[in-house]
Design an enzyme around this catalytic site. Structure first.
Site, PDB file in Angstrom:
ATOM      1  N   HIS A  84       0.826  -1.216   0.000  1.00  0.00           N
ATOM      2  CA  HIS A  84       0.000   0.000   0.000  1.00  0.00           C
ATOM      3  C   HIS A  84       0.857   1.262   0.000  1.00  0.00           C
ATOM      4  O   HIS A  84       0.374   2.329  -0.363  1.00  0.00           O
ATOM      5  CB  HIS A  84      -1.059  -0.024   1.111  1.00  0.00           C
ATOM      6  CG  HIS A  84      -0.606   0.346   2.487  1.00  0.00           C
ATOM      7  ND1 HIS A  84      -0.316  -0.586   3.457  1.00  0.00           N
ATOM      8  CD2 HIS A  84      -0.408   1.551   3.063  1.00  0.00           C
ATOM      9  CE1 HIS A  84       0.033   0.045   4.578  1.00  0.00           C
ATOM     10  NE2 HIS A  84      -0.011   1.336   4.363  1.00  0.00           N
ATOM     11  N   ASP A 205       1.156  -7.636   2.238  1.00  0.00           N
ATOM     12  CA  ASP A 205       1.307  -6.191   2.006  1.00  0.00           C
ATOM     13  C   ASP A 205       2.780  -5.784   1.865  1.00  0.00           C
ATOM     14  O   ASP A 205       3.341  -5.124   2.737  1.00  0.00           O
ATOM     15  CB  ASP A 205       0.638  -5.428   3.158  1.00  0.00           C
ATOM     16  CG  ASP A 205       0.318  -3.990   2.786  1.00  0.00           C
ATOM     17  OD1 ASP A 205       0.865  -3.492   1.787  1.00  0.00           O
ATOM     18  OD2 ASP A 205      -0.478  -3.354   3.510  1.00  0.00           O
ATOM     19  N   SER A 623       3.892   2.198   8.521  1.00  0.00           N
ATOM     20  CA  SER A 623       3.700   1.232   7.452  1.00  0.00           C
ATOM     21  C   SER A 623       5.008   1.018   6.722  1.00  0.00           C
ATOM     22  O   SER A 623       5.686   1.971   6.362  1.00  0.00           O
ATOM     23  CB  SER A 623       2.663   1.735   6.464  1.00  0.00           C
ATOM     24  OG  SER A 623       1.402   1.364   6.902  1.00  0.00           O
TER      25      SER A 623
HETATM   26  N1  ARG Z   1      -4.769   0.577   7.652  1.00  0.00           N
HETATM   27  C1  ARG Z   1      -3.453   0.610   7.046  1.00  0.00           C
HETATM   28  C2  ARG Z   1      -2.910   2.025   7.112  1.00  0.00           C
HETATM   29  O1  ARG Z   1      -3.392   2.827   7.811  1.00  0.00           O
HETATM   30  C3  ARG Z   1      -3.481   0.066   5.668  1.00  0.00           C
HETATM   31  C4  ARG Z   1      -4.123   0.924   4.622  1.00  0.00           C
HETATM   32  C5  ARG Z   1      -4.123   0.388   3.223  1.00  0.00           C
HETATM   33  N2  ARG Z   1      -5.106  -0.642   3.023  1.00  0.00           N
HETATM   34  C6  ARG Z   1      -6.425  -0.463   2.697  1.00  0.00           C
HETATM   35  N3  ARG Z   1      -7.186  -1.503   2.565  1.00  0.00           N
HETATM   36  N4  ARG Z   1      -6.947   0.724   2.515  1.00  0.00           N
HETATM   37  O2  ARG Z   1      -2.364   2.638   6.255  1.00  0.00           O
HETATM   38  N1  GLU Z   2      -1.243   1.434   7.677  1.00  0.00           N
HETATM   39  C1  GLU Z   2      -0.629   2.488   8.418  1.00  0.00           C
HETATM   40  C2  GLU Z   2       0.326   3.311   7.572  1.00  0.00           C
HETATM   41  O1  GLU Z   2       0.140   3.462   6.392  1.00  0.00           O
HETATM   42  C3  GLU Z   2       0.067   1.912   9.594  1.00  0.00           C
HETATM   43  C4  GLU Z   2      -0.902   1.393  10.511  1.00  0.00           C
HETATM   44  C5  GLU Z   2      -1.126   2.268  11.683  1.00  0.00           C
HETATM   45  O2  GLU Z   2      -1.679   3.373  11.571  1.00  0.00           O
HETATM   46  O3  GLU Z   2      -0.693   1.800  12.721  1.00  0.00           O
HETATM   47  O4  GLU Z   2       1.271   3.897   8.069  1.00  0.00           O
END
Ligand code: ARG
Ligand code: GLU
Length: 686
Positions: A84, A205, A623
């Site tokens: 991502h 990921d 991330s």
């Molecule tokens: N929750 C993770 C973050 O904050 C992954 C985001 C990407 N994935 C998604 N399904 N939108 O960035």
């Molecule tokens: N998915 C998040 C990012 O893009 C990290 C997850 C979180 O917020 O802990 O940095």
């Protein structure tokens, strides 16, 4: 630091006592934590984590782009991050003929690595405490300009503890970064928004890049002559895996936390900001989803936009739930009462809380205005398209750009654009803006324009009907741009946009009018709670978080174990459901049990590990961060938190806060069995 022992509902597990840790520590001060880390199993020294003078793990950790972390895994600049995090780059390189997002990409040699224009990787050179230099009258600008004279550096001075301390961060920014490998989205994004912020998780990921440099290893613009960057240090990969109770450390760039704020700020987030932001995004997502369901092309064009809108939308919901469940507001109020008693006798602090409450009364409406502006006006895609075109048109007028370039910019801005969706969003968002923004805060010109049309419906219809910016068939000229209806719309909000931008990278508690009070408050807190160990809030500077691999009790009677496997992917697999439709190749591999050297035994089953969770304190920006074992080896890549953890930016609960990582063995399995990336295994010496 709060440290609690907890025993989950792990009745049948004997090794079930785990220690969880709150905190995001500055690596240059990690010697203060090293005893604690070693008591939890860590084997290395503080200087192995960070050193100014010799190679250390910090040289293997980078900022990837403007908001993620990455890590070197070879002496030839090979870099891992999340899928991502690489998504935008992969999308940029993709076309209908070469759809790397859908099918993945695997370079078979250096020659096949694909340059990503605009992508940067930023390496930390050193950290220096400049609090005293600033206090003795030296200006931040002069400190920074001295560093810039030393070499090709980028320097930033960052406040810690609301400006009680300041640190200088010296970076090198590499500008030739190339895509090496990416799994198909059905692996890299497996579970999509459905599983996002959740456990159990089965997302592969990851994506792979390489940093290139000039002949002397220096940062340079892209050129065919560039050579792979040779990092001072890279991670050794461990394929031994993790067990419940194992030490883990996350080394990366968390973006923004507010752990020490007073109840007013939590109340704002839970009761004012999140409800508004969630409501507006729900409407936006409904409009996009409905269009996506009707048309497969729209589904693809809006996939990335949907994911990014939904990501924060879902997080805010979890955050509000978590803060409510933890009773954070009431807890903070109680603490403030106790603080007030302590502060009463101290002239320096006696009136501090009153000043803070007063300051919030002023700041909250202004900050809310900003958040509402971003979620309504700035959520209209044509609004940002118009800004880009207005800026480009100014360049054309100044002779710095050709009119053909203006037109090709427009084509690229319209690449994944759908006018019906956008005008429906505009209609809805502008109604919300009118309903939620105090009338006196709205631009007069906008109110008049809406009134003279007889309401938002007509106004939006005219706005989108009259504009030529969104229609690829009309050739753009500067005159056309400058007199366009959407440029007029943009102009109405020019002051509001300027004010909103002035808060960039700031949350409700570090806008200047509040921060001036947090500075003494933070100092007072540290005097008052002299036993407590404080870490500075995240601000996208390099941090160390450490904890243990561990599951948690999700709800009464339901324990979530630490590891997921390929069996879970197969169980979720469903060609009918976009988020769970895995590549046929993976189904075949599973049917043949062709796991090669990546097979492990999990509870008597032969399978492949996929994701694991641990108790490290992480946030957005982490991330792509390396997940490191007790020996300093790479065992995973961090990419998310669990649903019940999402409030940890304001209150960390060690009993349930978990970060989610993709197991490095799954990364290697996919590289091997799906990517057939032999040349990378040669490079890794595996
Ligand atoms: N929750 C993770 C973050 O904050 C992954 C985001 C990407 N994935 C998604 N399904 N939108 O960035
Ligand atoms: N998915 C998040 C990012 O893009 C990290 C997850 C979180 O917020 O802990 O940095």
């Amino acid at each position: 630091m709060i440290k609690r022992l907890f025993i989950g509902a792990m009745v049948c597990l004997t090794f079930s006592v785990a220690v969880a840790d709150e905190g995001m520590w500055l690596p240059n001060l990690i010697s203060e934590r090293i005893k604690d880390m070693r008591s939890m199993g860590f084997k290395l020294k503080a200087s192995d984590i960070y050193s100014d003078s010799k190679a250390s793990l910090k040289d293997a950790v980078v900022q990837f782009g403007g908001g993620c972390t990455g890590e070197f895994i070879s002496d030839q600049g090979l870099l891992l991050t999340n899928h991502h995090c690489g998504y935008g780059s992969i999308q940029k390189l993709s076309s209908v003929e070469h759809d790397y997002l859908t099918y993945g990409y695997w370079a078979k040699s250096l020659k096949e690595e694909l340059p990503v224009p605009g992508l940067t990787v930023t390496l930390l050179v050193r950290i220096e405490d400049v609090t005293e230099r600033l206090a003795s009258g030296e200006s931040a600008d002069s400190i920074i300009s001295k560093v810039i004279k030393e070499g090709d550096y980028v320097a930033e001075i960052e406040p810690m503890y609301y400006g009680n301390q300041h640190y200088l961060f010296v970076y090198q920014r590499y500008r030739d970064v190339r895509l090496v490998g990416a799994p198909p989205s059905s692996i890299g994004k497996f579970g999509g928004d459905t599983d996002n912020w959740m456990w159990p998780r089965h997302t592969g990921d990851f994506s792979i890049f390489r940093v290139y440099a000039g002949k002397n290893n220096e940062p340079v613009d892209y050129s065919e002559d560039n050579v792979p960057y040779r990092p001072k240090r890279h991670f050794k990969i461990s394929t031994k895996g993790v067990e419940e109770g194992d030490f883990t450390m996350i080394y990366g760039f968390p973006g923004n936390t507010q752990e020490y704020v007073i109840s007013d700020a939590v109340d704002y987030v839970v009761n004012k900001a999140n409800p508004m932001k969630i409501a507006l995004r729900t409407m936006r997502l409904e409009i996009i989803s409905a269009a996506q369901e009707k048309d497969a092309a729209v589904r693809i064009a809006y996939a990335a936009k949907h994911a990014s809108i939904a990501n924060a939308w879902k997080k805010w919901q979890g955050e509000s739930l978590g803060l409510t469940r933890l009773n954070t507001i009431a807890k903070k109020q109680k603490q403030e009462k106790e603080f007030a008693v302590w502060a009463a006798g101290r002239t320096e602090y006696a009136t501090l809380l009153d000043s803070m409450h007063k300051a919030y009364k002023k700041v909250i409406p202004a900050y809310f205005k900003r958040e509402l502006f971003y979620e309504s006006v700035a959520a209209i895609e044509a609004y940002s398209i118009a800004i880009h075109l207005r800026n480009a048109s100014a360049k054309v007028e100044a002779g710095a750009m050709k009119v053909e370039e203006l037109n090709s910019l427009r084509s690229s801005l319209l690449k994944n654009y759908n006018k019906e969706i956008d005008s429906a969003i505009a209609n809805c968002m502008l109604k919300e803006l009118l309903a939620r923004m105090p009338s006196e805060a709205l631009p007069k010109s906008f109110k008049e324009a809406v009134d003279s049309c007889g309401g938002v419906n007509n106004y939006v219809e005219q706005l989108f009907g009259a504009t030529k910016l969104l229609d690829s068939n009309t050739a753009l000229t500067c005159e056309l741009v400058n007199s366009d209806s959407f440029i007029a719309f943009v102009s109405m909000f020019i002051d509001m946009a300027k004010e909103a931008r002035s808060y960039a990278f700031r949350n409700i508690s570090n806008v200047p009018a509040i921060e001036q009070w947090y500075r003494p408050y933070m100092k007072a807190l540290r005097e008052w709670q002299s036993e407590r160990i404080f870490y500075p809030d995240a601000n996208f500077t390099l941090r160390v978080a450490y904890g243990t691999v561990t599951g948690y009790e999700n709800v009464d009677g339901e324990y979530h174990t630490h590891l997921t496997t390929l069996d879970g992917i197969i169980a979720k697999d469903n060609p009918e459901i976009y988020d769970y439709d895995i590549p046929q190749e993976l189904r075949d591999i599973y049917a043949r049990k062709d796991f090669g050297r990546w097979a492990v035994d999990v509870n008597g089953r032969k399978t492949v590990p996929v994701c694991f969770q641990a108790s490290n304190h992480t946030s957005g920006g982490n991330s792509g961060s390396p997940v490191i074992n007790a020996k300093g080896e790479l065992v995973g890549i961090n990419f998310d938190r669990t649903w019940r953890s999402t409030m940890s930016d304001m209150e960390f609960d060690p009993s349930i806060c978990r970060n989610i990582s993709v197991d490095i063995r799954y990364v290697l399995f996919v590289m091997d069995k799906i990517g057939k990336a032999e040349y990378l295994f040669d490079e890794l010496g595996m």
